[in-house]
Design a protein around this motif. Structure first.
Motif, mmCIF file in Angstrom:
data_model
loop_
_atom_site.group_PDB
_atom_site.id
_atom_site.type_symbol
_atom_site.label_atom_id
_atom_site.label_comp_id
_atom_site.label_asym_id
_atom_site.label_seq_id
_atom_site.Cartn_x
_atom_site.Cartn_y
_atom_site.Cartn_z
ATOM 1 N N LEU A 271 -37.236 -20.117 24.862
ATOM 2 C CA LEU A 271 -36.163 -20.736 24.081
ATOM 3 C C LEU A 271 -35.211 -21.532 24.960
ATOM 4 O O LEU A 271 -34.768 -22.610 24.592
ATOM 5 N N ARG A 272 -34.914 -21.001 26.148
ATOM 6 C CA ARG A 272 -34.036 -21.748 27.071
ATOM 7 C C ARG A 272 -34.656 -23.080 27.454
ATOM 8 O O ARG A 272 -33.980 -24.100 27.491
ATOM 9 N N HIS A 273 -35.937 -23.043 27.772
ATOM 10 C CA HIS A 273 -36.659 -24.266 28.152
ATOM 11 C C HIS A 273 -36.595 -25.297 27.027
ATOM 12 O O HIS A 273 -36.275 -26.461 27.247
ATOM 13 N N ASN A 274 -36.879 -24.845 25.799
ATOM 14 C CA ASN A 274 -36.880 -25.776 24.664
ATOM 15 C C ASN A 274 -35.495 -26.376 24.451
ATOM 16 O O ASN A 274 -35.347 -27.587 24.257
ATOM 17 N N VAL A 275 -34.473 -25.522 24.507
ATOM 18 C CA VAL A 275 -33.125 -25.999 24.221
ATOM 19 C C VAL A 275 -32.624 -26.919 25.342
ATOM 20 O O VAL A 275 -31.919 -27.894 25.091
ATOM 21 N N GLU A 276 -33.049 -26.638 26.558
ATOM 22 C CA GLU A 276 -32.709 -27.540 27.667
ATOM 23 C C GLU A 276 -33.289 -28.935 27.434
ATOM 24 O O GLU A 276 -32.604 -29.935 27.605
ATOM 25 N N LEU A 277 -34.567 -28.964 27.030
ATOM 26 C CA LEU A 277 -35.189 -30.264 26.734
ATOM 27 C C LEU A 277 -34.467 -30.967 25.589
ATOM 28 O O LEU A 277 -34.251 -32.177 25.630
ATOM 29 N N ILE A 278 -34.099 -30.207 24.562
ATOM 30 C CA ILE A 278 -33.436 -30.806 23.397
ATOM 31 C C ILE A 278 -32.088 -31.395 23.808
ATOM 32 O O ILE A 278 -31.765 -32.529 23.484
ATOM 33 N N THR A 279 -31.304 -30.606 24.558
ATOM 34 C CA THR A 279 -29.966 -31.098 24.912
ATOM 35 C C THR A 279 -30.065 -32.284 25.863
ATOM 36 O O THR A 279 -29.327 -33.254 25.741
ATOM 37 N N GLU A 280 -31.025 -32.211 26.801
ATOM 38 C CA GLU A 280 -31.214 -33.350 27.708
ATOM 39 C C GLU A 280 -31.613 -34.595 26.947
ATOM 40 O O GLU A 280 -31.144 -35.682 27.205
ATOM 41 N N GLY A 281 -32.530 -34.399 25.990
ATOM 42 C CA GLY A 281 -33.083 -35.558 25.276
ATOM 43 C C GLY A 281 -32.146 -36.158 24.255
ATOM 44 O O GLY A 281 -32.227 -37.353 23.952
ATOM 45 N N LEU A 282 -31.258 -35.358 23.696
ATOM 46 C CA LEU A 282 -30.460 -35.843 22.575
ATOM 47 C C LEU A 282 -28.994 -36.110 22.910
ATOM 48 O O LEU A 282 -28.298 -36.778 22.164
ATOM 49 N N SER A 283 -28.501 -35.556 24.035
ATOM 50 C CA SER A 283 -27.102 -35.837 24.318
ATOM 51 C C SER A 283 -27.004 -37.240 24.939
ATOM 52 O O SER A 283 -27.966 -37.743 25.492
ATOM 53 N N LEU A 284 -25.841 -37.834 24.828
ATOM 54 C CA LEU A 284 -25.688 -39.246 25.208
ATOM 55 C C LEU A 284 -26.064 -39.490 26.653
ATOM 56 O O LEU A 284 -26.659 -40.494 26.999
ATOM 57 N N SER A 285 -25.721 -38.525 27.507
ATOM 58 C CA SER A 285 -25.974 -38.735 28.935
ATOM 59 C C SER A 285 -27.463 -38.772 29.230
ATOM 60 O O SER A 285 -27.894 -39.305 30.239
ATOM 61 N N GLY A 286 -28.261 -38.181 28.311
ATOM 62 C CA GLY A 286 -29.690 -38.022 28.629
ATOM 63 C C GLY A 286 -30.552 -39.219 28.278
ATOM 64 O O GLY A 286 -31.755 -39.182 28.434
ATOM 65 N N VAL A 287 -29.945 -40.296 27.761
ATOM 66 C CA VAL A 287 -30.795 -41.384 27.301
ATOM 67 C C VAL A 287 -31.293 -42.194 28.485
ATOM 68 O O VAL A 287 -30.522 -42.718 29.269
ATOM 69 N N LYS A 288 -32.608 -42.279 28.583
ATOM 70 C CA LYS A 288 -33.181 -43.066 29.690
ATOM 71 C C LYS A 288 -33.426 -44.450 29.134
ATOM 72 O O LYS A 288 -33.981 -44.625 28.062
ATOM 73 N N LYS A 289 -33.017 -45.432 29.880
ATOM 74 C CA LYS A 289 -33.251 -46.821 29.445
ATOM 75 C C LYS A 289 -34.683 -47.210 29.771
ATOM 76 O O LYS A 289 -35.194 -46.843 30.815
#
Length: 289
Positions: A271-289
């Motif tokens: 669950l930690r792994h999944n939520v880490e990916l989700i927060t990285e992928g969806l929070s503004l700082s995580g957007v890769k151009k």
């Protein structure tokens, strides 16, 4: 003294218990402590919905004191398996849970079986496991109860931790897109919307119409990052990412733990792994151009 101690096969030192998949085995081991041996019928990485069991899986059941299953139609193979396994007590961990239903589609109105993806629901699983263990080994009651409450305290903390992490995602970006609709319970717990390619694991359900619909959802909701699960192919989801302009954000573990060196060797890690990916992928700082 004890000659020829075997730690496998029908002459286990301790009573042994089988679970249908690796996640349930981890939950059960946390309750069993040292009193019982817990094994999973399926191995890490197995597709558990339409698993094809083998004669050696049936041999594993010889001497088992209990078989632990999820229920809600998750293990399509289980009734045939139980017929071959003979008369072993069984427990369904989702008994007593009010399931969330699948929307739309051929599956509409069927229960979504992935209740363990909510730590709150996993606490119910742990209680069911403890009760089932006490039934087969009443002498261990005190130990099982104590192990269960220690582990449930960890799950309560995990629930809070996940809630805090996911609350950092801006509200309008809390849209979770995966291959399988396995995150319904987690999305419901933490106030997220979800989109997926198919409702219950079976890649054969990827149709052009589904892909087009999902691409539309991603574009309309400006979803920056999408994901897939470890037990299925992410090929279709890669196509969806390309066509929608979203980034592919990595692999979730849902139906299976990883092996010990992977990112999800235990349920809590998963669950930690999944939520880490989700927060990285969806929070503004995580957007890769």
């Amino acid at each position: 003294g004890c000659v020829n101690k075997k730690t496998y096969g029908p002459s286990y030192e301790k009573p042994f218990v089988l679970t249908t998949f690796t996640i349930l085995a981890d939950l059960a081991r946390n309750v069993a402590g040292d009193r019982l041996l817990v094994e999973s019928i399926t191995k890490p990485g197995a597709e558990i919905h339409s698993y094809q069991f083998t004669p050696s899986d049936i041999v594993k059941t010889k001497g088992a004191k209990l078989i632990i299953q999820n229920g809600l139609g998750l293990e399509a193979w289980i009734s045939k398996f139980m017929m071959s396994a003979g008369d072993i007590p069984k427990v369904k961990l989702t008994d007593g849970i009010k399931p969330l239903l699948i929307d739309g589609d051929a599956y509409a109105g069927k229960p979504n079986p992935h209740a363990w993806m909510s730590p709150q629901k996993a606490i119910h699983y742990v209680d069911k496991i403890a009760d089932a263990f006490i039934k087969i080994d009443p002498q261990g009651a005190r130990e099982y109860k104590s192990n269960a409450s220690t582990y449930k305290a960890k799950l309560e903390l995990l629930d809070k931790e996940l809630r805090d992490s996911l609350s950092l995602i801006p509200k309008e970006r809390r849209f979770l897109v995966t291959c399988e609709g396995a995150f319904t319970y987690l999305a419901r717990d933490y106030g997220m919307e979800e989109g997926y390619l198919w409702p219950v694991n079976s890649e054969s359900q990827v149709t052009p119409r589904r892909m087009v619909n999902l691409i539309k959802i991603i574009k309309e909701n400006k979803v920056p990052t999408i994901f897939c699960e470890s037990t299925v192919s992410s090929e279709a989801q890669m196509e969806v990412a390309k066509s929608s302009g979203a980034v592919f954000g990595g692999t979730f573990y849902v139906d299976s733990l990883s092996d010990l060196n992977g990112p999800a060797p235990t349920y809590i890690d998963l669950l930690r792994h999944n939520v880490e990916l989700i927060t990285e992928g969806l929070s503004l700082s995580g957007v890769k151009k």
